[in-house]
Design a protein around this motif. Sequence first.
Motif, PDB file in Angstrom:
ATOM      1  N   ILE A  97     -24.504  13.594   7.426  1.00 22.68           N
ATOM      2  CA  ILE A  97     -25.120  13.746   6.107  1.00 22.68           C
ATOM      3  C   ILE A  97     -25.997  12.511   5.920  1.00 22.68           C
ATOM      4  CG2 ILE A  97     -24.722  14.120   3.644  1.00 22.68           C
ATOM      5  CD1 ILE A  97     -21.872  15.005   4.304  1.00 22.68           C
ATOM      6  N   ARG A  98     -27.258  12.618   6.285  1.00 23.12           N
ATOM      7  CA  ARG A  98     -28.123  11.437   6.334  1.00 23.12           C
ATOM      8  C   ARG A  98     -28.564  11.006   4.939  1.00 23.12           C
ATOM      9  NH1 ARG A  98     -29.847   8.992  11.360  1.00 23.12           N
ATOM     10  NH2 ARG A  98     -28.559  10.052  12.901  1.00 23.12           N
ATOM     11  N   ARG A  99     -28.278   9.752   4.625  1.00 24.99           N
ATOM     12  CA  ARG A  99     -28.613   9.189   3.324  1.00 24.99           C
ATOM     13  C   ARG A  99     -29.047   7.744   3.522  1.00 24.99           C
ATOM     14  NH1 ARG A  99     -28.780  12.808  -0.898  1.00 24.99           N
ATOM     15  NH2 ARG A  99     -27.312  14.476  -0.503  1.00 24.99           N
ATOM     16  N   ARG A 100     -29.320   7.060   2.447  1.00 19.58           N
ATOM     17  CA  ARG A 100     -29.605   5.627   2.552  1.00 19.58           C
ATOM     18  C   ARG A 100     -28.352   4.904   3.066  1.00 19.58           C
ATOM     19  NH1 ARG A 100     -31.605   1.854  -2.524  1.00 19.58           N
ATOM     20  NH2 ARG A 100     -31.830  -0.111  -1.371  1.00 19.58           N
ATOM     21  N   VAL A 101     -28.551   4.028   4.040  1.00 22.42           N
ATOM     22  CA  VAL A 101     -27.428   3.276   4.611  1.00 22.42           C
ATOM     23  C   VAL A 101     -27.708   1.779   4.448  1.00 22.42           C
ATOM     24  CG1 VAL A 101     -26.014   2.817   6.646  1.00 22.42           C
ATOM     25  CG2 VAL A 101     -27.033   5.097   6.327  1.00 22.42           C
ATOM     26  N   ILE A 102     -26.836   1.114   3.705  1.00 20.49           N
ATOM     27  CA  ILE A 102     -26.923  -0.340   3.537  1.00 20.49           C
ATOM     28  C   ILE A 102     -25.830  -0.966   4.407  1.00 20.49           C
ATOM     29  CG2 ILE A 102     -26.540  -2.238   1.912  1.00 20.49           C
ATOM     30  CD1 ILE A 102     -27.819  -0.511  -0.269  1.00 20.49           C
ATOM     31  N   THR A 103     -26.237  -1.827   5.323  1.00 23.07           N
ATOM     32  CA  THR A 103     -25.271  -2.487   6.213  1.00 23.07           C
ATOM     33  C   THR A 103     -25.047  -3.917   5.752  1.00 23.07           C
ATOM     34  OG1 THR A 103     -26.187  -1.169   8.020  1.00 23.07           O
ATOM     35  CG2 THR A 103     -24.712  -2.985   8.622  1.00 23.07           C
ATOM     36  N   ILE A 104     -23.776  -4.264   5.590  1.00 24.48           N
ATOM     37  CA  ILE A 104     -23.413  -5.621   5.159  1.00 24.48           C
ATOM     38  C   ILE A 104     -22.697  -6.330   6.300  1.00 24.48           C
ATOM     39  CG2 ILE A 104     -22.020  -6.962   3.527  1.00 24.48           C
ATOM     40  CD1 ILE A 104     -22.680  -5.066   1.403  1.00 24.48           C
ATOM     41  N   GLU A 105     -23.085  -7.556   6.527  1.00 19.23           N
ATOM     42  CA  GLU A 105     -22.404  -8.414   7.508  1.00 19.23           C
ATOM     43  C   GLU A 105     -22.409  -9.829   6.972  1.00 19.23           C
ATOM     44  OE1 GLU A 105     -23.772  -6.165  11.550  1.00 19.23           O
ATOM     45  OE2 GLU A 105     -23.638  -8.365  11.664  1.00 19.23           O
ATOM     46  N   GLY A 106     -21.265 -10.464   7.014  1.00 18.35           N
ATOM     47  CA  GLY A 106     -21.180 -11.848   6.544  1.00 18.35           C
ATOM     48  C   GLY A 106     -21.668 -12.020   5.108  1.00 18.35           C
ATOM     49  N   GLY A 107     -21.400 -11.015   4.267  1.00 14.56           N
ATOM     50  CA  GLY A 107     -21.774 -11.117   2.859  1.00 14.56           C
ATOM     51  C   GLY A 107     -23.260 -10.946   2.589  1.00 14.56           C
ATOM     52  N   MET A 108     -23.993 -10.483   3.624  1.00 15.70           N
ATOM     53  CA  MET A 108     -25.439 -10.272   3.437  1.00 15.70           C
ATOM     54  C   MET A 108     -25.838  -8.850   3.831  1.00 15.70           C
ATOM     55  SD  MET A 108     -27.117 -13.861   4.664  1.00 15.70           S
ATOM     56  CE  MET A 108     -26.102 -14.182   6.072  1.00 15.70           C
ATOM     57  N   ILE A 109     -26.881  -8.344   3.187  1.00 17.32           N
ATOM     58  CA  ILE A 109     -27.438  -7.058   3.607  1.00 17.32           C
ATOM     59  C   ILE A 109     -28.310  -7.329   4.826  1.00 17.32           C
ATOM     60  CG2 ILE A 109     -28.986  -5.164   2.996  1.00 17.32           C
ATOM     61  CD1 ILE A 109     -27.979  -5.378   0.127  1.00 17.32           C
ATOM     62  N   VAL A 110     -27.887  -6.779   5.964  1.00 17.64           N
ATOM     63  CA  VAL A 110     -28.629  -7.041   7.201  1.00 17.64           C
ATOM     64  C   VAL A 110     -29.510  -5.852   7.593  1.00 17.64           C
ATOM     65  CG1 VAL A 110     -26.934  -8.704   8.062  1.00 17.64           C
ATOM     66  CG2 VAL A 110     -26.689  -6.268   8.653  1.00 17.64           C
ATOM     67  N   ARG A 111     -29.322  -4.715   6.883  1.00 19.87           N
ATOM     68  CA  ARG A 111     -30.098  -3.527   7.213  1.00 19.87           C
ATOM     69  C   ARG A 111     -30.025  -2.595   6.011  1.00 19.87           C
ATOM     70  NH1 ARG A 111     -28.280   1.162  10.247  1.00 19.87           N
ATOM     71  NH2 ARG A 111     -29.897   2.092  11.542  1.00 19.87           N
ATOM     72  N   ASP A 112     -31.122  -1.892   5.736  1.00 19.61           N
ATOM     73  CA  ASP A 112     -31.159  -0.994   4.582  1.00 19.61           C
ATOM     74  C   ASP A 112     -32.172   0.095   4.917  1.00 19.61           C
ATOM     75  OD1 ASP A 112     -31.370   0.264   2.129  1.00 19.61           O
ATOM     76  OD2 ASP A 112     -31.791  -1.560   0.991  1.00 19.61           O
ATOM     77  N   VAL A 113     -31.675   1.285   5.298  1.00 15.95           N
ATOM     78  CA  VAL A 113     -32.542   2.322   5.857  1.00 15.95           C
ATOM     79  C   VAL A 113     -32.276   3.668   5.175  1.00 15.95           C
ATOM     80  CG1 VAL A 113     -33.250   3.517   7.965  1.00 15.95           C
ATOM     81  CG2 VAL A 113     -32.412   1.174   8.113  1.00 15.95           C
ATOM     82  N   TYR A 114     -33.336   4.295   4.701  1.00 18.21           N
ATOM     83  CA  TYR A 114     -33.208   5.653   4.146  1.00 18.21           C
ATOM     84  C   TYR A 114     -33.056   6.646   5.299  1.00 18.21           C
ATOM     85  CZ  TYR A 114     -34.267   4.085  -0.523  1.00 18.21           C
ATOM     86  OH  TYR A 114     -34.198   3.460  -1.745  1.00 18.21           O
ATOM     87  N   GLY A 115     -32.049   7.521   5.191  1.00 20.20           N
ATOM     88  CA  GLY A 115     -31.813   8.484   6.265  1.00 20.20           C
ATOM     89  C   GLY A 115     -31.359   7.819   7.547  1.00 20.20           C
ATOM     90  N   GLY A 116     -30.757   6.653   7.399  1.00 22.04           N
ATOM     91  CA  GLY A 116     -30.365   5.878   8.577  1.00 22.04           C
ATOM     92  C   GLY A 116     -29.090   6.373   9.224  1.00 22.04           C
ATOM     93  N   ASP A 117     -28.748   5.770  10.356  1.00 23.27           N
ATOM     94  CA  ASP A 117     -27.488   6.096  11.014  1.00 23.27           C
ATOM     95  C   ASP A 117     -26.475   4.976  10.765  1.00 23.27           C
ATOM     96  OD1 ASP A 117     -28.286   4.061  12.652  1.00 23.27           O
ATOM     97  OD2 ASP A 117     -28.469   5.286  14.459  1.00 23.27           O
ATOM     98  N   TYR A 118     -25.280   5.179  11.306  1.00 22.44           N
ATOM     99  CA  TYR A 118     -24.187   4.234  11.076  1.00 22.44           C
ATOM    100  C   TYR A 118     -24.526   2.874  11.672  1.00 22.44           C
ATOM    101  CZ  TYR A 118     -19.299   2.765  10.685  1.00 22.44           C
ATOM    102  OH  TYR A 118     -18.139   2.107  10.382  1.00 22.44           O
ATOM    103  N   GLY A 119     -25.202   2.922  12.800  1.00 21.57           N
ATOM    104  CA  GLY A 119     -25.877   1.709  13.247  1.00 21.57           C
ATOM    105  C   GLY A 119     -25.146   0.789  14.179  1.00 21.57           C
ATOM    106  N   TYR A 120     -24.063   0.209  13.740  1.00 22.31           N
ATOM    107  CA  TYR A 120     -23.447  -0.817  14.579  1.00 22.31           C
ATOM    108  C   TYR A 120     -22.244  -0.251  15.326  1.00 22.31           C
ATOM    109  CZ  TYR A 120     -19.724  -1.223  11.207  1.00 22.31           C
ATOM    110  OH  TYR A 120     -18.646  -0.956  10.411  1.00 22.31           O
ATOM    111  N   GLU A 121     -21.856  -0.917  16.396  1.00 25.89           N
ATOM    112  CA  GLU A 121     -20.687  -0.498  17.173  1.00 25.89           C
ATOM    113  C   GLU A 121     -19.440  -1.097  16.536  1.00 25.89           C
ATOM    114  OE1 GLU A 121     -21.078   1.677  19.639  1.00 25.89           O
ATOM    115  OE2 GLU A 121     -23.193   1.594  19.134  1.00 25.89           O
ATOM    116  N   GLY A 122     -18.316  -0.403  16.717  1.00 22.36           N
ATOM    117  CA  GLY A 122     -17.036  -0.991  16.290  1.00 22.36           C
ATOM    118  C   GLY A 122     -16.551  -0.477  14.973  1.00 22.36           C
TER     119      GLY A 122
END
Length: 228
Positions: A203-228
Motif C-alpha cells: 500500500i504505497r504511501r508517503r514514507v518518512i524514515t527516522i534514524e538517530g532521531g532525524m528524518i533521513v528520508r521522506d518519499v511519497y509512494g516510497g518503499d520500506y527502504g532499509y534492511e533489518g
Amino acid sequence: MIQMNNVVKKYPNGVVAANGITVDIKPGEFVYVVGPSGAGKSTFIKLMYREEKQTSGDVIIAGTNLATLKNRQVPQFRRQLGVVFQDFKLLPRLNVYENVAFALEVIEEHPKMIRKRVMEVLELVGLKHKVRMFPSELSGGEQQRVSIARSIVNRPKVVIADEPTGNLDPETSWEIMNIFEEINTRGTTIVMATHNREIVNTIRRRVITIEGGMIVRDVYGGDYGYEG
Ligand code: ADP
Ligand code: ADP
C-alpha cells in the motif's frame, strides 16, 4: 495538519530521541513512519499527541501550538486526535460498546447521539455484532478494531497509530490496514509507525524514515527502504 520545526527531544537521562525534526504533513495524507528500533519513531509520534513535550522547536497540530499549550488544555487538545496503540489499551472492565462510548460520554454528548455514533463506528470496523463482549473475549484483531473505533468516534482530524499491527498475524494485519485505508478515504489524516515491510511496500504511501532521531528520508509512494 502536522507541522514540526527543528524539534528536539532530550529525555532526562540525556538521550536525544528527536534531533532537529522538521516536517509538514497536509490534511488527508497517509504517512508511514519507519526506521530501526530505538530510532525515535515512538518519540516522534508521542510529540504529536503531547505524551512527550519537546525540549525545543515548534510542534503545531491541527492549528494548536503545543509549545504554548497549558497542561489543563491537554485533554481538550487530545480530543481532536485519535490514537491507536500496538497493545490496544482497552479498558478491561468495559464491554466493546462502553469502550467506544467512553470518549463521547466524557464530553457529555446526548445519549441518543452517542448510541448512533457508537453503532456507526462499530459497523465500520465490522464489530456491531459483538457490542456486549469484553476485551478478554476478543481476538487481537478484534481488540484492535475496537481501539480503532474508539479512536475515530470523536471524528478526529488526525489518527496517530504506533505499530498498530505489531501484535497481529499477517492476515489480520491486512484487515486492520483496510480499515485505516477506509478512514483515510473519508478524509482523516493518518500517521502510522510500523515495522511491516510488506504492507509499506504494497500500500504505497508517503514514507518518512527516522534514524538517530532525524528524518533521513521522506518519499511519497516510497518503499520500506532499509534492511533489518
Ligand atoms: P523507536 O520507537 O524508533 O524504537 P523511541 O522513540 O522509542 O524509538 O526511542 C528513541 C530513543 O529514546 C531510544 O534510545 C530510547 O531508549 C530512548 N527513550 C525512549 N523513551 C525514553 C524515555 N522515556 N526516557 C529515556 N529515554 C527514552
Ligand atoms: P459526516 O459526519 O460529516 O457526514 P463522516 O461521518 O463520514 O461525515 O466523517 C466525519 C468524520 O468522522 C471524519 O472527518 C473523521 O474525523 C471521522 N471518521 C473518520 N473515518 C471515519 C469512518 N470511517 N467512519 C465514520 N467516521 C469517520
